[in-house]
Structure formats: C-alpha cells, structure tokens
Design an enzyme around this catalytic site. Structure first.
Site, PDB file in Angstrom:
ATOM      1  CB  SER A  28      -7.611  -3.184  -1.929  1.00  0.00           C
ATOM      2  OG  SER A  28      -7.328  -2.049  -2.155  1.00  0.00           O
ATOM      3  NE  ARG A 127     -14.443   9.592   1.624  1.00  0.00           N
ATOM      4  CZ  ARG A 127     -13.151   8.258   1.344  1.00  0.00           C
ATOM      5  NH1 ARG A 127     -12.909   7.199   2.513  1.00  0.00           N
ATOM      6  NH2 ARG A 127     -12.563   7.759   0.258  1.00  0.00           N
ATOM      7  CG  ASP A 324      -5.397   4.543  -0.103  1.00  0.00           C
ATOM      8  OD1 ASP A 324      -6.171   5.625  -0.297  1.00  0.00           O
ATOM      9  OD2 ASP A 324      -5.536   3.378  -0.096  1.00  0.00           O
TER      10      ASP A 324
HETATM   11  C1  S3P Z   1      -9.390   1.213  -2.976  1.00  0.00           C
HETATM   12  C2  S3P Z   1      -9.344   2.541  -3.567  1.00  0.00           C
HETATM   13  C3  S3P Z   1      -8.823   3.392  -3.241  1.00  0.00           C
HETATM   14  C4  S3P Z   1      -7.825   3.895  -2.081  1.00  0.00           C
HETATM   15  C5  S3P Z   1      -8.967   2.938  -0.704  1.00  0.00           C
HETATM   16  C6  S3P Z   1      -9.511   1.419  -1.507  1.00  0.00           C
HETATM   17  C7  S3P Z   1     -10.537   0.193  -2.803  1.00  0.00           C
HETATM   18  O1  S3P Z   1      -9.976   4.280  -3.267  1.00  0.00           O
HETATM   19  O2  S3P Z   1      -8.410   5.264  -1.953  1.00  0.00           O
HETATM   20  O3  S3P Z   1      -8.171   3.278   0.008  1.00  0.00           O
HETATM   21  O4  S3P Z   1     -10.059  -1.252  -2.503  1.00  0.00           O
HETATM   22  O5  S3P Z   1     -10.791  -0.003  -4.441  1.00  0.00           O
HETATM   23  P1  S3P Z   1     -10.277   5.271  -5.280  1.00  0.00           P
HETATM   24  O6  S3P Z   1     -10.819   3.726  -5.664  1.00  0.00           O
HETATM   25  O7  S3P Z   1     -11.647   5.758  -4.285  1.00  0.00           O
HETATM   26  O8  S3P Z   1      -9.324   5.616  -5.322  1.00  0.00           O
END
Ligand code: S3P
Length: 442
Positions: A28, A127, A324
C-alpha cells in the site's frame, strides 16, 4: 501476447522454521509513494519499495502519464509532473492483477482533464469498480465501464473538478484514497467521512508530501479533509516491511512445531495490525522488539515461536485492520484447538478472488473441517495435528496471490503436502516468498 502458463507447485511438510528474515516493502505504501512522487515537482527517492508486479503496474502507469520512475542502485527515483500536470496516456493502462493501482489511479485521473482506458487480468476484470465510479462521477469524471461496472473501462477526468463530501458506504481504504487523490487537484476542500477506520497510509503520506490534510472525529466517525490545488514537495521515503506479507511467516512459525523465527522491520500501523492481535488471542507467541519509526510508520521486529493455538471468535470490528490476512488466519484456525468463528467478512468476496469460497474449498480439500457462511467461515481446528494434504488434487487459487501463499503455509503443516494449481500470482505482492521460505525451512 501469449499468457505465461500456470506454474503448479507442491508445498511439502517442513521442519521448524528458524532464522531471521526481512519481508519486502509494504504494498500500500509503495503504490502511494510512487503516485505522490509522480505528482510532486522534483525528485522523490524511495528505498524499500516493493518490486512486485502490482507496484510496477502503478509505476508504468505514472510513466505513461509523464512522470519518470527509475531504479538507480538500490533506490527508486521519481520525477513528478506537479499536481494537475498528468498527461494523457497514449495506450491503455494495464493494471494486471492490481485493484489498488486501478482504483487509486482512477481517483488521480478523475480531477485531470485526460482520458484513459484501464485493462486488467481475468481476476481484476471481475472486481467491482462502481464503488469508485460513483463518488468520482460526483467529482465530475465520466466513465464507460464494462457491464457490472467492471474493467475494461474508459474514463475522462473533469476539467473543473468539484470538491465533494462523501461518507464511505463500505470500509475501503481504496475508495477513501481515490477520493482524496482526486481532491489534490480539485479547488476547495474535499471531505471523506469514514464510519469505520481503514488503513491511513494515504493520509500520512499526503501530509508528509505537504498536502493540507486534516483528520478529525465526530460522532465516532473519522472526518478527513484535504485542500486542493496542493503543491507537493518531493520526499525521501523508506518503506517499512509489509505486515500482510509478514503474516504468512507469522502463521507458518506459529503452526510448525519447533519454529523460532525473527521477522525484521514489520510495519505495525494500528490500522494494519489486527492479525497480530487475533493470533495472540489464539495463544501465539509473538514478541515485538526494537519498536521504532520507519517512513512515518510504527515498525518492530517480530520474534515468533511455535505455540499451541486455540480457536477464537474473531471480533468483526477488527476486520478492516486485517482484511488481507484472513486467508492465512483461516489456516491458523484449521490448526488450532477448537472452533474459530469469523463474521462480517462480505468484503472478502470481492478481493482478487472470492476469498471465503476459495479458502473454504481449499481447506476442505486439504482435510480441514470448515463451513462457509454468508459472511465468514467457521473452522473446527485439528488441535495441532497436521492436515491431511491434497495428494494430487491441486488447490484452485483463482489468480489470487494470498490464497496461494496461505495454502503454501498450510502445506508446511500437512501429511502429504499441498499442491497449488498456480504460484505465478505470488509475484504480484511477494516475489521472494519462495526464496525466504527455503531460507528458513529446515
Ligand atoms: C488496500 C486496501 C484494501 C486491501 C488492498 C490494499 C490499499 O482494499 O484489501 O489489498 O492499499 O488501499 P479495500 O480498501 O478495498 O478494502
């Protein structure tokens, strides 16, 4: 172009996991560092960047929109175009498997008067993008998605973007971040209201790049505001290790008898640390040493030793902080004594795969006792007995890296080993997973 062929692999029972490892940089934070660096004028330097396929898709997209992103020695150097300076990409932006790249870039483009096409692999093309299309349309962007609000899609950003106030209908850091990134090039104040807190890396990084971003609280909700037409200052960023990658080794060391493993430099931002809390509730031995700050984020080394785990009722309020990590938590639950109940996990059905269905099927085929409900799994653990294994019936991973790695971990504590149908997707987030596993397995 022909797609590379699936790469199956069997993960065999392992002796104790021992030694020290360092997991790759946080996915992230890596995405966001590249995007914000590409919007700052001047040179941003990033060390510890995750060089997985997902982040490389973000880097390629930012280059296609005018930034320069290159690796010099052990460091990434990004020369940005300035907020408002993104150029029209000349070809479709190929997002591969990466939902984060797609949704965050849609946010960035929403407030630039450019047109872009997004494509992705079979998993990403299933998705839902409606969750970002809806608020970004209010900003003034227009979209032509495939049926069901999916990829491939075309979008055109607004020439005069509108600052919106938006209450998140789903707990999603991606939706929050898309809106905040759109807000950077929108005159006025953009506001996101979060009834349930999600990972706050965008907020932390946008502030360190110099954006005027405030986080408040009212009635139990987080209120995030960003002032647009920001001038971002280039930064030097050290990306901490990814807790979502460390998770596989935390569980592996917890379930394989005799294990004693140190995982160095793991990001422990409270919005990401739910798995550590739940594993401790289950009886795991996870000790934090050398707590410090790296890249504006709390970090520690984690010392994990094998422990007998007991099933728990996982508090649904913790879900966003470990969203995750559920695939690998389910593996821990399958090895624990007693029942683990998880609820409130409907979001897992729209990740890289339907992770509730995929993990229920995978664990069942490996001999675990698992029941799928509408919004979670109920797992009756083996009490530490190795799972039977899949013996020539490969687990279906549905192009989902985390299903592949979770079941690889399960294989370490199985009788016959666990065969995974395709290990290629692991490269999206954790290219050296196998090498690190080989290094610590005995
Ligand atoms: C992420 C947010 C999460 C996570 C993804 C990475 C991000 O998704 O599942 O692997 O970097 O903002 P969501 O915000 O859709 O829950």
């Amino acid at each position: 172009m022909t797609e590379p062929l699936p790469t199956p692999r069997t993960f065999l029972p392992s002796g104790p996991l021992r030694g020290r490892i360092r997991v790759p940089g946080d996915k992230s934070i890596s995405h966001r560092s590249v995007m914000l660096g590409a919007l700052a004028v001047g040179e941003t330097r990033v060390t510890g960047l995750l060089e997985g396929e997902d982040v490389m898709a973000t880097a390629a997209a930012m280059q296609a929109m005018g930034a320069s992103v290159e690796k010099v020695g052990g460091e990434w150097r990004i020369h940005g175009v300035g907020v408002g300076g993104l150029l029209q990409p000349q070809a479709a932006l190929d997002m591969g498997n990466s939902g984060t790249s797609t949704r965050l870039l849609m946010g960035l483009i929403a407030s630039h008067a450019i047109t872009a096409a997004f494509t992705g692999d079979a998993s990403l093309s299933k998705r839902p993008m409606g969750r970002v299309i809806e608020p970004l349309s209010r900003v003034g962007a227009s979209f032509t998605p495939s049926p069901g609000g999916r990829l491939p899609l075309m979008m055109t950003g607004a020439s005069v973007p509108v600052p919106i106030e938006y209450r998140l209908p789903v707990a999603s850091a991606q939706v929050k971040s898309a809106i905040l990134l759109a807000g950077l090039n929108t005159a006025g104040i953009t506001t996101v209201i979060e009834p349930v807190p999600t990972r706050d890396h965008s907020e932390r990084l946008m502030r360190s790049f110099g954006a005027e971003l405030e986080v408040g609280e009212a009635g139990g909700e987080r209120i995030i505001t960003v002032r647009g037409e920001a001038d971002l200052r280039p930064q030097t960023i050290e990306v901490p290790g990814d807790p979502s990658s460390a998770a596989f080794f935390m569980v592996a060391a917890s379930i394989v008898p005799g294990s004693d493993l140190v995982i160095e430099n793991v990001g422990l931002n409270p919005t990401r640390a739910g798995l550590v809390e739940v594993l401790r509730q289950m009886g795991a031995s996870i000790e934090e040493t050398d707590r410090r700050e790296v890249g504006g984020e709390p970090v520690a080394d984690l010392h994990v030793r094998h422990a007998e785990l007991t099933g728990v009722d996982v508090d649904p309020a913790l879900a966003p902080s470990m969203i995750d990590e559920f695939p690998v938590l389910f593996v821990a639950a399958a090895m624990a004594k007693g029942r683990t109940v998880t609820r409130g996990l409907e979001e897992l059905r729209v990740k890289e795969s339907d992770r509730l269905a995929a993990m229920a099927a995978a664990l069942f085929s490996a001999g675990a006792r698992v029941q799928e409900t509408e919004d979670g799994l109920v797992i009756d653990g083996s009490g530490g007995e190795p799972l039977r294994g899949t013996a020539n019936r490969p687990v279906q991973t549905h192009l989902d890296h985390r299903i592949a790695m979770a079941m690889a971990v399960a294989g370490l504590s199985s009788k016959d080993g666990i065969e995974i149908d395709d290990t290629r997707p692991i490269a999206t987030s954790f290219p050296d997973f196998q090498a690190l596993l080989d290094k610590v397995s005995t």
